[in-house]
Scaffold this motif. Structure first.
Motif, PDB file in Angstrom:
ATOM      1  N   ALA A 292       0.713  -5.797  -0.097  1.00  0.00           N
ATOM      2  CA  ALA A 292       1.112  -5.190  -1.366  1.00  0.00           C
ATOM      3  C   ALA A 292       1.349  -6.234  -2.453  1.00  0.00           C
ATOM      4  O   ALA A 292       0.871  -6.104  -3.584  1.00  0.00           O
ATOM      5  CB  ALA A 292       2.368  -4.343  -1.154  1.00  0.00           C
ATOM      6  N   ARG A 293       2.069  -7.297  -2.123  1.00  0.00           N
ATOM      7  CA  ARG A 293       2.364  -8.325  -3.128  1.00  0.00           C
ATOM      8  C   ARG A 293       1.086  -9.053  -3.554  1.00  0.00           C
ATOM      9  O   ARG A 293       0.899  -9.374  -4.732  1.00  0.00           O
ATOM     10  CB  ARG A 293       3.398  -9.306  -2.582  1.00  0.00           C
ATOM     11  CG  ARG A 293       3.944 -10.271  -3.625  1.00  0.00           C
ATOM     12  CD  ARG A 293       4.992 -11.191  -3.003  1.00  0.00           C
ATOM     13  NE  ARG A 293       6.133 -10.440  -2.517  1.00  0.00           N
ATOM     14  CZ  ARG A 293       7.177 -10.086  -3.268  1.00  0.00           C
ATOM     15  NH1 ARG A 293       7.183 -10.396  -4.567  1.00  0.00           N
ATOM     16  NH2 ARG A 293       8.185  -9.441  -2.749  1.00  0.00           N
TER      17      ARG A 293
ATOM     18  N   TYR B 267      -1.883  -7.792  -3.598  1.00  0.00           N
ATOM     19  CA  TYR B 267      -2.692  -6.906  -4.430  1.00  0.00           C
ATOM     20  C   TYR B 267      -2.164  -6.879  -5.865  1.00  0.00           C
ATOM     21  O   TYR B 267      -2.950  -6.806  -6.815  1.00  0.00           O
ATOM     22  CB  TYR B 267      -2.720  -5.489  -3.856  1.00  0.00           C
ATOM     23  CG  TYR B 267      -3.543  -4.569  -4.716  1.00  0.00           C
ATOM     24  CD1 TYR B 267      -4.926  -4.712  -4.790  1.00  0.00           C
ATOM     25  CD2 TYR B 267      -2.928  -3.586  -5.496  1.00  0.00           C
ATOM     26  CE1 TYR B 267      -5.685  -3.900  -5.621  1.00  0.00           C
ATOM     27  CE2 TYR B 267      -3.685  -2.764  -6.320  1.00  0.00           C
ATOM     28  CZ  TYR B 267      -5.059  -2.929  -6.375  1.00  0.00           C
ATOM     29  OH  TYR B 267      -5.805  -2.137  -7.199  1.00  0.00           O
ATOM     30  N   GLN B 268      -0.848  -6.935  -6.036  1.00  0.00           N
ATOM     31  CA  GLN B 268      -0.307  -6.955  -7.399  1.00  0.00           C
ATOM     32  C   GLN B 268      -0.867  -8.138  -8.181  1.00  0.00           C
ATOM     33  O   GLN B 268      -1.182  -8.017  -9.373  1.00  0.00           O
ATOM     34  CB  GLN B 268       1.226  -7.015  -7.361  1.00  0.00           C
ATOM     35  CG  GLN B 268       1.889  -5.779  -6.779  1.00  0.00           C
ATOM     36  CD  GLN B 268       1.479  -4.498  -7.462  1.00  0.00           C
ATOM     37  OE1 GLN B 268       1.475  -4.418  -8.697  1.00  0.00           O
ATOM     38  NE2 GLN B 268       1.130  -3.486  -6.693  1.00  0.00           N
TER      39      GLN B 268
ATOM     40  N   LYS C  79      -4.711  -7.498  -9.223  1.00  0.00           N
ATOM     41  CA  LYS C  79      -5.095  -6.407 -10.121  1.00  0.00           C
ATOM     42  C   LYS C  79      -5.727  -6.861 -11.441  1.00  0.00           C
ATOM     43  O   LYS C  79      -6.738  -6.268 -11.863  1.00  0.00           O
ATOM     44  CB  LYS C  79      -3.894  -5.496 -10.389  1.00  0.00           C
ATOM     45  CG  LYS C  79      -3.553  -4.593  -9.217  1.00  0.00           C
ATOM     46  CD  LYS C  79      -2.600  -3.478  -9.608  1.00  0.00           C
ATOM     47  CE  LYS C  79      -1.268  -3.972 -10.056  1.00  0.00           C
ATOM     48  NZ  LYS C  79      -0.307  -2.862 -10.288  1.00  0.00           N
TER      49      LYS C  79
ATOM     50  N   ASN D 127       8.150  -0.520 -12.953  1.00  0.00           N
ATOM     51  CA  ASN D 127       8.248  -1.760 -12.188  1.00  0.00           C
ATOM     52  C   ASN D 127       6.876  -2.313 -11.834  1.00  0.00           C
ATOM     53  O   ASN D 127       6.730  -3.502 -11.527  1.00  0.00           O
ATOM     54  CB  ASN D 127       9.048  -1.526 -10.898  1.00  0.00           C
ATOM     55  CG  ASN D 127       8.473  -0.415 -10.049  1.00  0.00           C
ATOM     56  OD1 ASN D 127       8.256   0.693 -10.556  1.00  0.00           O
ATOM     57  ND2 ASN D 127       8.231  -0.681  -8.779  1.00  0.00           N
ATOM     58  N   LEU D 128       5.839  -1.468 -11.871  1.00  0.00           N
ATOM     59  CA  LEU D 128       4.466  -1.892 -11.558  1.00  0.00           C
ATOM     60  C   LEU D 128       3.603  -1.954 -12.812  1.00  0.00           C
ATOM     61  O   LEU D 128       2.381  -2.090 -12.711  1.00  0.00           O
ATOM     62  CB  LEU D 128       3.836  -0.924 -10.549  1.00  0.00           C
ATOM     63  CG  LEU D 128       4.554  -0.762  -9.211  1.00  0.00           C
ATOM     64  CD1 LEU D 128       3.854   0.281  -8.352  1.00  0.00           C
ATOM     65  CD2 LEU D 128       4.630  -2.090  -8.468  1.00  0.00           C
TER      66      LEU D 128
ATOM     67  N   THR E  67       3.202  -4.231 -15.211  1.00  0.00           N
ATOM     68  CA  THR E  67       2.491  -5.477 -15.479  1.00  0.00           C
ATOM     69  C   THR E  67       1.201  -5.529 -14.654  1.00  0.00           C
ATOM     70  O   THR E  67       1.228  -5.387 -13.438  1.00  0.00           O
ATOM     71  CB  THR E  67       3.374  -6.690 -15.131  1.00  0.00           C
ATOM     72  OG1 THR E  67       4.575  -6.625 -15.905  1.00  0.00           O
ATOM     73  CG2 THR E  67       2.644  -7.993 -15.422  1.00  0.00           C
TER      74      THR E  67
ATOM     75  N   ASP F 227      -1.107  -3.362 -14.603  1.00  0.00           N
ATOM     76  CA  ASP F 227      -1.525  -2.035 -14.154  1.00  0.00           C
ATOM     77  C   ASP F 227      -2.970  -1.737 -14.547  1.00  0.00           C
ATOM     78  O   ASP F 227      -3.390  -2.031 -15.670  1.00  0.00           O
ATOM     79  CB  ASP F 227      -0.609  -0.974 -14.766  1.00  0.00           C
ATOM     80  CG  ASP F 227      -1.096   0.438 -14.489  1.00  0.00           C
ATOM     81  OD1 ASP F 227      -1.171   0.796 -13.300  1.00  0.00           O
ATOM     82  OD2 ASP F 227      -1.412   1.150 -15.449  1.00  0.00           O
TER      83      ASP F 227
END
Length: 479
Positions: A102-103, A105-106, A109, A142-143, A145, A147
């Motif tokens: 998950a981290r 992938y952030q 993006k 929170n997500l 940035t 996106d």
């Protein structure tokens, strides 16, 4: 001139965005518009093979069908296929590019946005209007940035937004007003209106609620949509949304264990729609019931799901079912589980490992190599079928073939004829093939026309949406 576009975001996951977009796509098609669905980023293990040789979320394939066009990888340029609680396989424009936690992938993006915008431009070039579906919740600030799924995409592509809330789960006024409150001013300015979805009962009772939301947000009220009871007859995007109709008095009983990483579970939809079939999706903590057929479904993490199957005691239930003369069919990952061994030497789906299979078929599987994504056709027991394959790895052994694909033997069937497996998805969507399987299970009901049934439901959905959503206003708002 570029096509117009409008985006549908939700106050949360599973508020009905996918179904509304499908209904609007069919409604706009019936207005002689060229429609294309688009979802920048999707997370689902229910995927479809496209004609251009890739894979997209099953919801976008259904929306393409509603729009009367073939599915394309550019309708869903980023697809995340969960393989654990914290990590997913990442598919970009139809092709696997790797795995990411998950981290990770952030951080990835921002590099994916050019691919997303490229695919969006391709969809716009082929359409009069593009219906864009967001992912998850518009209010996940929170997500925000980096996106690419919701407001980040809306800004990058300059697409107006409609926010959808689900009244069936309760708190829809707070959900919509709260979304307005947490969005920053620039994102809030992208929102043109809202829709309240899945109203049960008298819609007049929520008229004042619609007024309250409009007054608190300044957004236009574009529709109050009653619950659509035939929704379960269309493919669900997420396993959590599966709502199979139980028929306790049916002549054929089929059980499907709900594995944690179940994938391509729309394989069972055509069976669930049969009036003579009681299809039981068995939840964890429940034993496999006495039945005629157990289907082991596809899996995105086959070794992990095999371990979960054993932890539930379903392997013991399965052996008992076989001893009673019951049939078992493994599809894709379920086929791999039925063999003697299952090896993942390169860690394709998880930590490298080799584990014993269920030992019900004399075959062995090694995961690895290129992913096979292909439409297939052939025959099984003399009856034709069409379907698709979507898997990594190769299964070999000395079992008799279950079926033939383009004349070549494929799949496996046990010597007693009770245990079978193959990589073909969509097998039961073929009417003659489904009827042949049901005859083996003891029913001679005439085959339904599954394709026609789905088309009928899409037409009903379009009429339902048009009756309760201001489609003309949506077309005016699109830009």
């Amino acid at each position: 001139m570029s096509a117009r576009a409008i985006m549908f975001q939700g106050t949360g996951s599973s508020v009905g965005k996918s179904l509304l977009v499908a209904g609007l796509a069919r409604a706009m098609l019936r207005r002689d518009l060229r429609v294309r669905p688009f979802k920048p980023q999707n997370m689902s293990n229910n995927a479809a093979v496209t004609q251009d040789g890739g894979e997209i979320g099953r919801a976008q394939a259904l929306q393409a069908r509603a729009a009367g066009v073939a599915p394309s990888v550019h309708m869903n340029p980023v697809l995340l296929k969960p393989q654990s609680e914290i990590g997913s396989q990442v598919v970009v424009q139809g092709r696997v590019v790797g795995n990411a936690r998950a981290r990770e992938y952030q951080a990835m993006k921002p590099s994916l946005l050019p691919h997303v915008l490229d695919s969006f431009a391709r969809m716009r070039a082929a359409a009069d209007i593009v219906l864009v579906e967001g992912a998850g919740s518009a209010s996940e600030v929170n997500l925000r940035t980096g996106d690419i799924a919701n407001m980040g995409f809306a800004h990058a592509a300059d697409v107006p937004v409609v926010v959808i809330g689900d009244i069936d789960r309760g708190g829809v006024i707070a959900s919509l007003v709260g979304t307005h409150a947490v969005l920053d001013p620039a994102d809030r300015a992208m929102v043109a209106g809202f829709i309240v979805n899945r109203m049960r009962g008298d819609t007049a009772l929520f008229a004042s609620g619609m007024d309250t939301i409009a007054q608190r947000t300044g957004w236009a009220a574009l529709g109050l949509v009653p619950f659509f009871p035939d929704a379960h007859r269309l493919p669900a995007e997420d396993a959590a949304d599966l709502a199979l109709t139980r028929r306790p008095g049916a002549s054929v009983r089929i059980a499907v264990p709900a594995l944690p990483w179940i994938s391509n579970f729309d394989d069972i939809d055509p069976l669930a729609a049969e009036p003579g079939v009681d299809l039981h999706l068995v939840q964890r903590g429940q034993p496999l019931p006495v039945c005629d057929l157990v289907i082991l479904p596809g899996s995105k993490a086959t070794i992990a799901d095999l371990a979960a199957l054993r932890a539930e005691g379903w392997d013991i239930d399965l052996y008992a079912h076989h001893r009673r003369g019951g049939r078992v069919l493994g599809l894709c990952g379920g086929y791999q589980m039925l063999g003697r061994t299952l090896a993942d030497p390169d860690g394709v789906e998880g930590p490298p490992a080799t584990v014993p299979g269920l030992g019900l078929l004399p075959v062995d599987t090694v995961l690895g190599g290129d992913k096979r994504l292909e439409d297939v056709q052939g025959e099984c027991a003399g009856v034709p079928f069409t379907g698709y394959e979507m898997h990594v790895g190769r299964t070999t052994g000395d079992a008799a073939p279950l079926l033939h694909i383009d004349g070549q033997p494929d799949g496996a069937i046990s010597a007693d004829g009770l245990i079978a497996g193959c990589y073909v998805h969509g097998l039961f969507a073929h009417d003659a093939q489904r009827a042949a399987w049901l005859r083996r299970l003891g029913t001679d009901a005439p085959p339904r026309n599954h394709t026609a049934d789905v088309e009928t439901v899409l037409d009903r959905l379009a009429a339902h949406v048009e009756s309760h959503v201001d489609v003309a206003a949506l077309l005016r708002l699109a830009r």
